[in-house]
Design a protein around this motif. Structure first.
Motif, PDB file in Angstrom:
ATOM      1  N   SER A   1      51.863  38.201  43.629  1.00 18.28           N
ATOM      2  CA  SER A   1      51.105  38.485  42.411  1.00 18.28           C
ATOM      3  C   SER A   1      51.242  37.356  41.396  1.00 18.28           C
ATOM      4  O   SER A   1      50.278  37.016  40.695  1.00 18.28           O
ATOM      5  CB  SER A   1      51.584  39.808  41.792  1.00 18.28           C
ATOM      6  OG  SER A   1      50.885  40.087  40.601  1.00 18.28           O
TER       7      SER A   1
ATOM      8  N   ASN B   1      44.352  48.240  35.336  1.00 15.08           N
ATOM      9  CA  ASN B   1      43.023  47.978  35.922  1.00 15.08           C
ATOM     10  C   ASN B   1      42.296  46.774  35.328  1.00 15.08           C
ATOM     11  O   ASN B   1      41.089  46.626  35.537  1.00 15.08           O
ATOM     12  CB  ASN B   1      42.122  49.221  35.810  1.00 15.08           C
ATOM     13  CG  ASN B   1      42.705  50.432  36.509  1.00 15.08           C
ATOM     14  OD1 ASN B   1      43.363  50.294  37.540  1.00 15.08           O
ATOM     15  ND2 ASN B   1      42.487  51.612  35.951  1.00 15.08           N
ATOM     16  N   LEU B   2      43.002  45.917  34.608  1.00 21.16           N
ATOM     17  CA  LEU B   2      42.375  44.685  34.113  1.00 21.16           C
ATOM     18  C   LEU B   2      42.468  43.605  35.187  1.00 21.16           C
ATOM     19  O   LEU B   2      43.536  43.388  35.757  1.00 21.16           O
ATOM     20  CB  LEU B   2      43.076  44.194  32.842  1.00 21.16           C
ATOM     21  CG  LEU B   2      42.567  44.711  31.493  1.00 21.16           C
ATOM     22  CD1 LEU B   2      43.392  44.095  30.368  1.00 21.16           C
ATOM     23  CD2 LEU B   2      41.099  44.392  31.292  1.00 21.16           C
ATOM     24  N   ASN B   3      41.365  42.941  35.466  1.00 22.27           N
ATOM     25  CA  ASN B   3      41.380  41.853  36.438  1.00 22.27           C
ATOM     26  C   ASN B   3      42.304  40.735  35.987  1.00 22.27           C
ATOM     27  O   ASN B   3      42.291  40.348  34.818  1.00 22.27           O
ATOM     28  CB  ASN B   3      39.960  41.292  36.627  1.00 22.27           C
ATOM     29  CG  ASN B   3      39.059  42.244  37.386  1.00 22.27           C
ATOM     30  OD1 ASN B   3      39.534  43.058  38.166  1.00 22.27           O
ATOM     31  ND2 ASN B   3      37.753  42.156  37.161  1.00 22.27           N
ATOM     32  N   GLY B   4      43.096  40.213  36.927  1.00 20.82           N
ATOM     33  CA  GLY B   4      44.009  39.121  36.616  1.00 20.82           C
ATOM     34  C   GLY B   4      45.360  39.559  36.114  1.00 20.82           C
ATOM     35  O   GLY B   4      46.231  38.735  35.838  1.00 20.82           O
TER      36      GLY B   4
ATOM     37  N   ASN C   1      47.633  36.177  40.219  1.00 18.30           N
ATOM     38  CA  ASN C   1      47.167  36.709  38.943  1.00 18.30           C
ATOM     39  C   ASN C   1      47.590  35.836  37.765  1.00 18.30           C
ATOM     40  O   ASN C   1      48.491  35.007  37.882  1.00 18.30           O
ATOM     41  CB  ASN C   1      47.716  38.127  38.747  1.00 18.30           C
ATOM     42  CG  ASN C   1      47.150  39.106  39.751  1.00 18.30           C
ATOM     43  OD1 ASN C   1      45.970  39.421  39.734  1.00 18.30           O
ATOM     44  ND2 ASN C   1      47.996  39.592  40.656  1.00 18.30           N
TER      45      ASN C   1
ATOM     46  N   GLU D   1      48.499  42.410  36.979  1.00 16.59           N
ATOM     47  CA  GLU D   1      49.016  43.382  37.951  1.00 16.59           C
ATOM     48  C   GLU D   1      50.424  43.799  37.573  1.00 16.59           C
ATOM     49  O   GLU D   1      51.209  42.997  37.053  1.00 16.59           O
ATOM     50  CB  GLU D   1      49.015  42.791  39.363  1.00 16.59           C
ATOM     51  CG  GLU D   1      49.432  43.793  40.439  1.00 16.59           C
ATOM     52  CD  GLU D   1      49.369  43.224  41.846  1.00 16.59           C
ATOM     53  OE1 GLU D   1      49.585  43.985  42.803  1.00 16.59           O
ATOM     54  OE2 GLU D   1      49.113  42.007  41.999  1.00 16.59           O
TER      55      GLU D   1
END
Length: 335
Positions: free
Chosen positions: A136, A297-300, A140, A302
């Motif tokens: 990750s 749930n935000l992209n980029g 991310n 985790e």
């Protein structure tokens, strides 16, 4: 019923059985069999079903060992982690004839090393969650690690950051943590600000010294490639081309975490780690869990959740954490 299992590697036998076969009573208790050492072999005595479970267990350990890229670092922790994966839902050992040993995916092995220290020692993830955390960090922009002490959150972040500096993916490493510990107040500590803050940053220094050594750490600190400071020093800055690590984030308030997260600049990576069970702030003031919920749930971004099974310190640490978790509801009732 008697059966014999022979380990192909002497080193694996020693790891499984311990120095002077000191681990055999543990295996006997777990597997409900009698074990008699014979060279690189173990004679297994017990009921047919229990003997078969023991044979399956040792066979899985050997298969796992053969596939691992980190054989030189293989320890009893790795064996324990593997075997614990086949416990049944009640937390006990598989019942005789249980299909648990046939499950796919139990025999996890690390894919690749994270970093090679200045002493030439390779650093590998020790558990599946540790590997997910490192993956990750690469994939991310921001990775949050939640879990108990001893799961490697800080060390893995620093090892990954050192590798990224080595490969040129980032130009510098910025490490920060709140200067709050167990109710202490900086004003009561002796010395200037640097001397007051340094004790709180000791775990970060320790990880850096293990990864790149004392001399390289000192050099990077002098030229600004590594910066270590309390979180309050981050206000008003934009942190670009950097690997930014926030440690002990459970001791940050929600405004502090919002301030820190908005320092993020271009071509940067950010790692935030904390343990929600070790908060030193007044009740309700920690912002870590609120931040995790807000950023879901935000992209980029985790969040990786570590558990007791990821604790890589002395085995007693895992037992301590388990006992505190078991008694948490009782303590809450008494408050």
């Amino acid at each position: 019923m008697d059966e014999s299992f022979t380990f192909q590697e002497e080193s694996l036998y020693q790891t499984v059985c311990g120095i002077s076969d000191s681990k055999l009573p543990l295996w006997e208790s777990r597997l409900n069999v009698k074990l008699i050492p014979r060279g690189k072999s173990l004679i297994i005595q017990g009921s047919e079903d229990h003997v078969q479970v023991a044979l399956d267990t040792f066979q899985k350990v050997e298969e796992n060992f053969k596939r691992r890229p980190d054989k030189s670092e293989y320890s009893f922790f790795d064996i324990d982690y593997l075997v614990n994966k086949v416990k049944d839902s009640s937390g006990g050992w598989p019942t005789p004839g249980s299909p648990d040993f046939q499950k796919e995916g139990e025999s996890w092995t690390p894919k690749d090393k994270i970093f090679v220290t200045f002493k030439g020692k390779p650093i590998f993830p020790r558990t599946k969650n540790q590997e997910s955390f490192v993956d990750s960090l690469h994939k991310n922009y921001i990775t949050i690690a939640m879990g108990p002490a001893g799961t490697g959150k800080t060390f893995l972040s620093i090892a990954t950051a050192c590798r990224m500096m080595q490969t040129g993916e980032v130009d510098r490493l910025i490490l920060t943590r709140p200067a709050v510990e167990a109710g202490e107040n900086l004003g009561f500590l002796p010395g200037d600000l640097t001397q007051k803050v340094n004790p709180y940053l000791r775990p970060i220094y320790d990880a850096l010294h293990e990864c790149i050594g004392f001399e390289k750490t000192s050099e990077y600190l002098q030229v600004g490639k590594i910066e270590i400071a309390p979180i309050a020093f981050m206000r008003g800055r934009t942190l670009s081309h950097s690997f930014i690590i926030l440690d002990e984030a459970q001791n940050c308030t929600l405004p502090q975490l919002k301030m820190f997260l908005t320092r993020f600049g271009k071509n940067s990576k950010m790692a935030i780690s904390g343990d929600a069970t070790q908060i030193d702030l007044a009740h309700g003031r920690s912002g870590l869990e609120k931040t995790v919920y807000t950023l879901r749930n935000l992209n980029g971004i985790e969040t990786i959740f570590f558990g007791r099974e990821d604790i890589t310190r002395h085995p007693i640490v895992e037992s301590i954490v388990r006992r505190f978790e078991e008694n948490e509801s009782l303590f809450n009732k008494k408050q």
